[in-house]
Design an enzyme around this catalytic site. Structure first.
Site, PDB file in Angstrom:
ATOM      1  N   HIS A 280      40.837  14.679  20.862  1.00  0.00           N
ATOM      2  CA  HIS A 280      39.665  15.010  21.666  1.00  0.00           C
ATOM      3  C   HIS A 280      39.232  13.772  22.425  1.00  0.00           C
ATOM      4  O   HIS A 280      39.331  12.659  21.902  1.00  0.00           O
ATOM      5  CB  HIS A 280      38.517  15.499  20.774  1.00  0.00           C
ATOM      6  N   ASP A 337      39.683  24.067  18.155  1.00  0.00           N
ATOM      7  CA  ASP A 337      40.676  25.113  18.414  1.00  0.00           C
ATOM      8  C   ASP A 337      41.767  25.211  17.362  1.00  0.00           C
ATOM      9  O   ASP A 337      42.555  26.149  17.388  1.00  0.00           O
ATOM     10  CB  ASP A 337      41.342  24.861  19.778  1.00  0.00           C
TER      11      ASP A 337
HETATM   12  N1  ACO Z   1      49.339  15.354  20.076  1.00  0.00           N
HETATM   13  C1  ACO Z   1      50.029  14.213  20.174  1.00  0.00           C
HETATM   14  N2  ACO Z   1      49.565  13.096  20.777  1.00  0.00           N
HETATM   15  C2  ACO Z   1      48.352  13.165  21.329  1.00  0.00           C
HETATM   16  C3  ACO Z   1      47.570  14.314  21.266  1.00  0.00           C
HETATM   17  C4  ACO Z   1      48.090  15.440  20.605  1.00  0.00           C
HETATM   18  N3  ACO Z   1      47.406  16.579  20.519  1.00  0.00           N
HETATM   19  N4  ACO Z   1      46.382  14.100  21.901  1.00  0.00           N
HETATM   20  C5  ACO Z   1      46.442  12.825  22.329  1.00  0.00           C
HETATM   21  N5  ACO Z   1      47.622  12.251  21.981  1.00  0.00           N
HETATM   22  C6  ACO Z   1      48.025  10.855  22.213  1.00  0.00           C
HETATM   23  C7  ACO Z   1      48.426  10.612  23.647  1.00  0.00           C
HETATM   24  O1  ACO Z   1      49.793  10.795  23.829  1.00  0.00           O
HETATM   25  C8  ACO Z   1      47.992   9.187  23.841  1.00  0.00           C
HETATM   26  O2  ACO Z   1      48.937   8.360  23.224  1.00  0.00           O
HETATM   27  P1  ACO Z   1      49.234   6.887  23.852  1.00  0.00           P
HETATM   28  O3  ACO Z   1      47.969   6.114  23.724  1.00  0.00           O
HETATM   29  O4  ACO Z   1      50.355   6.359  23.036  1.00  0.00           O
HETATM   30  O5  ACO Z   1      49.638   7.119  25.296  1.00  0.00           O
HETATM   31  C9  ACO Z   1      46.709   9.088  23.015  1.00  0.00           C
HETATM   32  O6  ACO Z   1      46.861  10.054  21.974  1.00  0.00           O
HETATM   33  C10 ACO Z   1      45.447   9.355  23.801  1.00  0.00           C
HETATM   34  O7  ACO Z   1      45.570  10.628  24.412  1.00  0.00           O
HETATM   35  P2  ACO Z   1      45.004  10.991  25.844  1.00  0.00           P
HETATM   36  O8  ACO Z   1      45.829  12.105  26.415  1.00  0.00           O
HETATM   37  O9  ACO Z   1      44.839   9.754  26.658  1.00  0.00           O
HETATM   38  O10 ACO Z   1      43.558  11.529  25.449  1.00  0.00           O
HETATM   39  P3  ACO Z   1      42.589  12.350  26.368  1.00  0.00           P
HETATM   40  O11 ACO Z   1      41.228  12.023  25.906  1.00  0.00           O
HETATM   41  O12 ACO Z   1      42.916  12.156  27.803  1.00  0.00           O
HETATM   42  O13 ACO Z   1      42.957  13.877  26.019  1.00  0.00           O
HETATM   43  C11 ACO Z   1      43.012  15.957  24.887  1.00  0.00           C
HETATM   44  C12 ACO Z   1      42.234  14.653  25.117  1.00  0.00           C
HETATM   45  C13 ACO Z   1      43.332  16.612  26.229  1.00  0.00           C
HETATM   46  C14 ACO Z   1      42.137  16.892  24.069  1.00  0.00           C
HETATM   47  C15 ACO Z   1      44.321  15.634  24.131  1.00  0.00           C
HETATM   48  O14 ACO Z   1      44.011  15.109  22.859  1.00  0.00           O
HETATM   49  C16 ACO Z   1      45.243  16.852  23.988  1.00  0.00           C
HETATM   50  O15 ACO Z   1      46.042  17.123  24.883  1.00  0.00           O
HETATM   51  N6  ACO Z   1      45.151  17.602  22.859  1.00  0.00           N
HETATM   52  C17 ACO Z   1      45.933  18.807  22.684  1.00  0.00           C
HETATM   53  C18 ACO Z   1      45.291  19.950  23.423  1.00  0.00           C
HETATM   54  C19 ACO Z   1      44.030  20.430  22.776  1.00  0.00           C
HETATM   55  O16 ACO Z   1      43.954  20.646  21.581  1.00  0.00           O
HETATM   56  N7  ACO Z   1      43.004  20.638  23.610  1.00  0.00           N
HETATM   57  C20 ACO Z   1      41.708  21.151  23.155  1.00  0.00           C
HETATM   58  C21 ACO Z   1      40.664  20.129  23.424  1.00  0.00           C
HETATM   59  S1  ACO Z   1      39.161  20.565  22.702  1.00  0.00           S
HETATM   60  C22 ACO Z   1      38.563  21.776  23.624  1.00  0.00           C
HETATM   61  O17 ACO Z   1      38.791  22.028  24.759  1.00  0.00           O
HETATM   62  C23 ACO Z   1      37.718  22.611  22.851  1.00  0.00           C
END
Ligand code: ACO
Length: 402
Positions: A280, A337
Site C-alpha cells: 500500500h 483487498d
Molecule cells: N508484490 C510484490 N512486490 C511489491 C508489491 C506487491 N504486491 N507491492 C509493492 N511491491 C514492491 C515494488 O516492486 C517495489 O520494490 P522495489 O523497491 O524493489 O522497486 C516496492 O515494493 C515499492 O512498491 P511501489 O510499486 O513503488 O509502491 P506504490 O506505493 O507505488 O504502490 C500498490 C502501491 C499499487 C498498492 C502496490 O503495492 C501494488 O501494486 N500492490 C498490489 C495491488 C494491490 O493490492 N492493490 C490494492 C491497493 S489497496 C486499494 O486500492 C484498496
C-alpha cells in the site's frame, strides 16, 4: 524525489513527484490515516468502532455531513435513500446496448455518467439542496445499477427495488432474487456486506478519490465526477485488486496449493506479477481494514458453506510473506483487498462483481470529498505541471524528406 525543470517562459522551479508520493493536493477533514501505525479514522472515529457499531448508511451520513446523525436525521436520510432506489425506465434500456458479457464496472460508470442526463435541472454544484439530492440519488441508485449490470450479464430479468428494505438488503435481493420467488435476505450476509462497505467507505486521497476531486475541480457535476472515479477504481492496482487476488489464489490452488513458483516470479519482478492484495502506498504496517476482514472471513465463509481451502491458501501466503525478507524489507502487508474476494465469492458474487462492490462501498467517500472540494475556498482547478523532456525547437520536415 524533487527535480528541477527548466520551463520556457516560466519561473523554472517544478516539483517532480510522480505518483504524488509527497505532494498534498488539499486540506481535508474527512479521513485520517497513520500508515506507520496502521490507524484509520473517519471524522475522528476509529474504523474498528465503526465496523463494529455503525451501519453503512450511518457511516455515509458521517462522512458526508461530518457528524454521526441523531435518530431523526438518520431516519430521514434512510428514508430518502429508500425512496430513490428506482431507475428511470429509459435508463434501464441502456443495459440492452452492452454485450451480454460486458464487465459490470464500465457498465456502472456509463450508467452513472448517464444519470446527469436524467437530472439536468439539478446539477448546479453550488446549489446545496441540489447537491444533497444528487448525493442521495447516487447512494440509492448505484446499488440498483450494479445489481442490474449483474442481472444483465446472466440474462435474468430486473427486479424493482423493494423500498421496505434497507440499502444492503435491497441490493442483495436485486442481485440474487427472482421475480416469481420470494427472496429472504440472510441477515448474517447483509451484516457482513454492510460491514465491508463501511471498511471501504473512504480512504482519503487514493487514486479514485483524487480523480473525483480533480474532475470536480473543473466544476463538473457530481455524477460526471463520480463516473470518472469508478473508472479509476477499475484498475488492478486499485479496486481491481480484489478480483485479481482471487484469480491469483485460484492459480495457486490449481497448482496443488504450491505457491513457490508464483512467489519466485513475484520476487524476480516479472512484468505484471505482484502479490495482489499486498502493499500500500500509505500503510507500511498491517492495514487495519485487512485485519478486520481477516478476522471475519472464516466465520462467514464457513456459515455460507464455502470452501476453506482458498482461505487456508491465503493465510499461508500471508504467513509466508510476513516473514520473507523481500516483503519485510519493503514493508508489504495485506491490504483491504486480500481477503474480501473470498467473502464475496462465498456470498455468491462472481469475480467481475468484486470491484463493483468496492465502488458501492467507496461511494460516500467520493461524495464527501467532492462536496468538501466544492465548498473549499482554496480549491482551484487541478492542473499539475510537468518537466518537459522532449526535443527543443525543430524545423518542420516535409514528407519528401522523411
Ligand atoms: N508484490 C510484490 N512486490 C511489491 C508489491 C506487491 N504486491 N507491492 C509493492 N511491491 C514492491 C515494488 O516492486 C517495489 O520494490 P522495489 O523497491 O524493489 O522497486 C516496492 O515494493 C515499492 O512498491 P511501489 O510499486 O513503488 O509502491 P506504490 O506505493 O507505488 O504502490 C500498490 C502501491 C499499487 C498498492 C502496490 O503495492 C501494488 O501494486 N500492490 C498490489 C495491488 C494491490 O493490492 N492493490 C490494492 C491497493 S489497496 C486499494 O486500492 C484498496
Amino acid at each position: 524525489g524533487v527535480a528541477l525543470g527548466k520551463m520556457l517562459g516560466d519561473t523554472g522551479l517544478i516539483t517532480l513527484d510522480p505518483g504524488y508520493v509527497n505532494t498534498g493536493a488539499c486540506r481535508s477533514d474527512i479521513t485520517y490515516i497513520d500508515g506507520d501505525a496502521g490507524i484509520l479514522r473517519y471524522r475522528g472515529y476509529p474504523i474498528e468502532e465503526l465496523a463494529q457499531n455503525s451501519t453503512f448508511v450511518e457511516t455515509s451520513y458521517l462522512l458526508i455531513y461530518g457528524e454521526l446523525p441523531n435518530k431523526q436525521q438518520l431516519e430521514t436520510f434512510t428514508d430518502q435513500i429508500q425512496r430513490h432506489t428506482m431507475l428511470h425506465e429509459d435508463l434501464k434500456k441502456f443495459f440492452d446496448g452492452f454485450p451480454v458479457d460486458a464487465h459490470p464496472m464500465p457498465v456502472l460508470s456509463s450508467a452513472v455518467s448517464a444519470l446527469s442526463t436524467f437530472y439536468q435541472r439539478a446539477l448546479d454544484p453550488f446549489d446545496e439542496p441540489n447537491v444533497d439530492l444528487s448525493s442521495v440519488r447516487l447512494l440509492a441508485k448505484v446499488p440498483t445499477i450494479a445489481a442490474y449490470a449483474y442481472k444483465n450479464s446472466i440474462g435474468q430479468p430486473f427486479l424493482y427495488p423493494d423500498n421496505s428494505l434497507g440499502l444492503v438488503e435491497n441490493f442483495l435481493r436485486l442481485t440474487f432474487g427472482l421475480p416469481a420467488e420470494p427472496y429472504d435476505v440472510d441477515p448474517d450476509v447483509a451484516k457482513a456486506l454492510d460491514m465491508l462497505f463501511i471498511l471501504h467507505a473512504d480512504h482519503e486521497q487514493n487514486c479514485s478519490t483524487s480523480t473525483v476531486r480533480m474532475v470536480g475541480s473543473s466544476q463538473a457535476n457530481l455524477f460526471a465526477s463520480i463516473s470518472a472515479g469508478i473508472n479509476a477504481l477499475f484498475g488492478p492496482l486499485h479496486g481491481g485488486a480484489n478480483a485479481a487476488v482471487l484469480t491469483m489464489l485460484e492459480g495457486i490452488r490449481d497448482n496443488e496449493g504450491n505457491a513457490d513458483e508464483f512467489v519466485r516470479k513475484v520476487k524476480n519482478k516479472e512484468p505484471g506479477v505482484r502479490l495482489m492484495g499486498f502493499g500500500h502506498r500509505v500503510y507500511k504496517n498491517y492495514d487495519p481494514r485487512a485485519a478486520i476482514v481477516r478476522d471475519t472471513a472464516r466465520g462467514i465463509i464457513e456459515k455460507l458453506g464455502g470452501g476453506d481451502e482458498m482461505l487456508d491458501i491465503a493465510m499461508r501466503l500471508e504467513e509466508f510473506a510476513l516473514h520473507d525478507e523481500y516483503f519485510v524489507e519493503r514493508k508489504l502487508y495485506p491490504n483491504v483487498d486480500f481477503y474480501t474476494g473470498l467473502i464475496y465469492q462465498a456470498m455468491g458474487f462472481p469475480t467481475e462483481m468484486f470491484t463493483v462492490l468496492f465502488a458501492i462501498g467507496r461511494l460516500p467517500g467520493w461524495i464527501a470529498h467532492w462536496r468538501e472540494m466544492i465548498d473549499d475556498p482554496d480549491t482551484r482547478i487541478g492542473r499539475p505541471r510537468q518537466v518537459y523532456t522532449g526535443p527543443t525547437q525543430r524545423e518542420y520536415v516535409g514528407m519528401d524528406q522523411r
